[in-house]
Design a protein around this motif. Structure first.
Motif, PDB file in Angstrom:
ATOM      1  N   ALA A  33       0.847  -1.193   0.000  1.00  0.00           N
ATOM      2  CA  ALA A  33       0.000   0.000   0.000  1.00  0.00           C
ATOM      3  C   ALA A  33       0.885   1.248   0.000  1.00  0.00           C
ATOM      4  CB  ALA A  33      -0.911   0.006   1.225  1.00  0.00           C
ATOM      5  N   VAL A  48      -1.629   5.926   7.808  1.00  0.00           N
ATOM      6  CA  VAL A  48      -2.618   5.111   7.106  1.00  0.00           C
ATOM      7  C   VAL A  48      -2.319   5.173   5.610  1.00  0.00           C
ATOM      8  CG1 VAL A  48      -5.061   4.737   6.635  1.00  0.00           C
ATOM      9  CG2 VAL A  48      -4.338   5.532   8.897  1.00  0.00           C
ATOM     10  N   TYR A  49      -1.775   4.092   5.091  1.00  0.00           N
ATOM     11  CA  TYR A  49      -1.466   3.980   3.667  1.00  0.00           C
ATOM     12  C   TYR A  49      -2.768   3.608   2.966  1.00  0.00           C
ATOM     13  CZ  TYR A  49       3.230   4.022   5.514  1.00  0.00           C
ATOM     14  OH  TYR A  49       4.375   4.388   6.164  1.00  0.00           O
ATOM     15  N   ASP A  50      -3.304   4.552   2.198  1.00  0.00           N
ATOM     16  CA  ASP A  50      -4.672   4.416   1.706  1.00  0.00           C
ATOM     17  C   ASP A  50      -4.831   3.731   0.355  1.00  0.00           C
ATOM     18  OD1 ASP A  50      -3.336   6.731   0.783  1.00  0.00           O
ATOM     19  OD2 ASP A  50      -5.228   7.654   0.214  1.00  0.00           O
ATOM     20  N   LYS A  51      -3.819   3.747  -0.509  1.00  0.00           N
ATOM     21  CA  LYS A  51      -3.922   3.132  -1.836  1.00  0.00           C
ATOM     22  C   LYS A  51      -3.358   1.710  -1.771  1.00  0.00           C
ATOM     23  CE  LYS A  51      -4.323   2.917  -6.347  1.00  0.00           C
ATOM     24  NZ  LYS A  51      -5.566   2.706  -7.021  1.00  0.00           N
ATOM     25  N   VAL A  52      -4.252   0.727  -1.814  1.00  0.00           N
ATOM     26  CA  VAL A  52      -3.845  -0.676  -1.700  1.00  0.00           C
ATOM     27  C   VAL A  52      -3.734  -1.287  -3.099  1.00  0.00           C
ATOM     28  CG1 VAL A  52      -4.465  -2.938  -0.770  1.00  0.00           C
ATOM     29  CG2 VAL A  52      -4.958  -0.872   0.549  1.00  0.00           C
ATOM     30  N   ASN A  55      -3.439  -7.137  -1.556  1.00  0.00           N
ATOM     31  CA  ASN A  55      -3.867  -7.465  -0.197  1.00  0.00           C
ATOM     32  C   ASN A  55      -4.337  -8.922  -0.148  1.00  0.00           C
ATOM     33  OD1 ASN A  55      -4.349  -7.126   2.504  1.00  0.00           O
ATOM     34  ND2 ASN A  55      -6.191  -5.902   2.260  1.00  0.00           N
ATOM     35  N   TYR A  60      -4.233  -6.384   5.489  1.00  0.00           N
ATOM     36  CA  TYR A  60      -4.017  -4.953   5.651  1.00  0.00           C
ATOM     37  C   TYR A  60      -5.341  -4.201   5.607  1.00  0.00           C
ATOM     38  CZ  TYR A  60      -2.494  -0.185   5.198  1.00  0.00           C
ATOM     39  OH  TYR A  60      -2.327   1.147   5.418  1.00  0.00           O
ATOM     40  N   ASN A  62      -6.801  -0.491   5.140  1.00  0.00           N
ATOM     41  CA  ASN A  62      -6.441   0.862   4.726  1.00  0.00           C
ATOM     42  C   ASN A  62      -7.307   1.940   5.386  1.00  0.00           C
ATOM     43  OD1 ASN A  62      -8.775   0.392   3.231  1.00  0.00           O
ATOM     44  ND2 ASN A  62      -8.007   1.440   1.412  1.00  0.00           N
ATOM     45  N   LYS A  63      -8.118   1.546   6.357  1.00  0.00           N
ATOM     46  CA  LYS A  63      -8.883   2.519   7.149  1.00  0.00           C
ATOM     47  C   LYS A  63      -8.141   2.882   8.441  1.00  0.00           C
ATOM     48  CE  LYS A  63     -12.337   2.367   4.293  1.00  0.00           C
ATOM     49  NZ  LYS A  63     -11.965   2.948   3.025  1.00  0.00           N
ATOM     50  N   GLY A  65      -4.654   1.550   8.977  1.00  0.00           N
ATOM     51  CA  GLY A  65      -3.212   1.434   8.747  1.00  0.00           C
ATOM     52  C   GLY A  65      -2.558   0.213   9.370  1.00  0.00           C
TER      53      GLY A  65
END
Length: 174
Positions: A33, A48-52, A55, A60, A62-63, A65
């Protein structure tokens, strides 16, 4: 030669291929991510790494982190970091509530840092990247420059896999 190939070789030698088959269940666990927007970090705020992109195993989130281990195993994790121009950035890789590594990006133009770890996780343990609370507010760069990734190297169990196969084969020979 992996363990499954070794077992099949043993089975061929003992003439067991027509009667018995070993079923290998594959479970893949991996994620990657990136951060799309700059994040202002204060205290021990989680990045919080938002672009996955990947997975597998859905570990993981992404809401929040956090990567949560879907099974017991030996895992590899890595995180790259970059501060906004001419600023410092300090992050911490954590397993549950324990620090397992530090990452730092020193002042400079487009300087980057990283933190990596190989650790054992139990099912339900989690790993996250957080801001180092010992320093003041800092900003982590977005636009895909910063990432968080990890994968399961090997499953771990209470019983050694090779020992289990040996016992299983011996029981079939009786």
């Amino acid at each position: 030669m992996n363990i499954l190939q070794s077992c099949l070789l043993v089975m061929v030698c003992f003439g067991l291929t027509t009667s018995y088959r070993i079923q290998a269940k594959s479970t893949y666990v991996a994620f990657y991510a990136t951060l799309t927007k700059h994040q202002v970090l204060n205290g021990a705020k989680t990045v919080v790494y938002d672009k996955v992109y990947t997975n597998l195993g859905s570990g993981y989130n992404n809401k929040n982190g956090k990567f949560t281990a879907p099974e017991k195993g030996l895992y590899y994790f890595t995180s790259t970091l970059m501060a906004v121009h001419n600023k410092d950035l300090h992050i911490v890789m954590m397993k549950n509530k324990n620090v397992i590594g530090y990452g730092h990006d020193a002042r400079g133009e487009a300087e980057m840092g990283s933190v990596n770890a190989v650790i054992e996780l139990g099912k339900g343990d989690f790993v996250q990247i957080v801001h180092d609370a010992r320093v003041g507010g800092q900003t982590i760069y977005g636009e895909g420059f910063c990432s968080f990734a990890g994968y399961l190297i090997t499953k771990l169990s209470d019983r050694n896999s090779a020992e289990y196969v040996e016992i299983h084969l011996k029981s079939k020979l009786k």
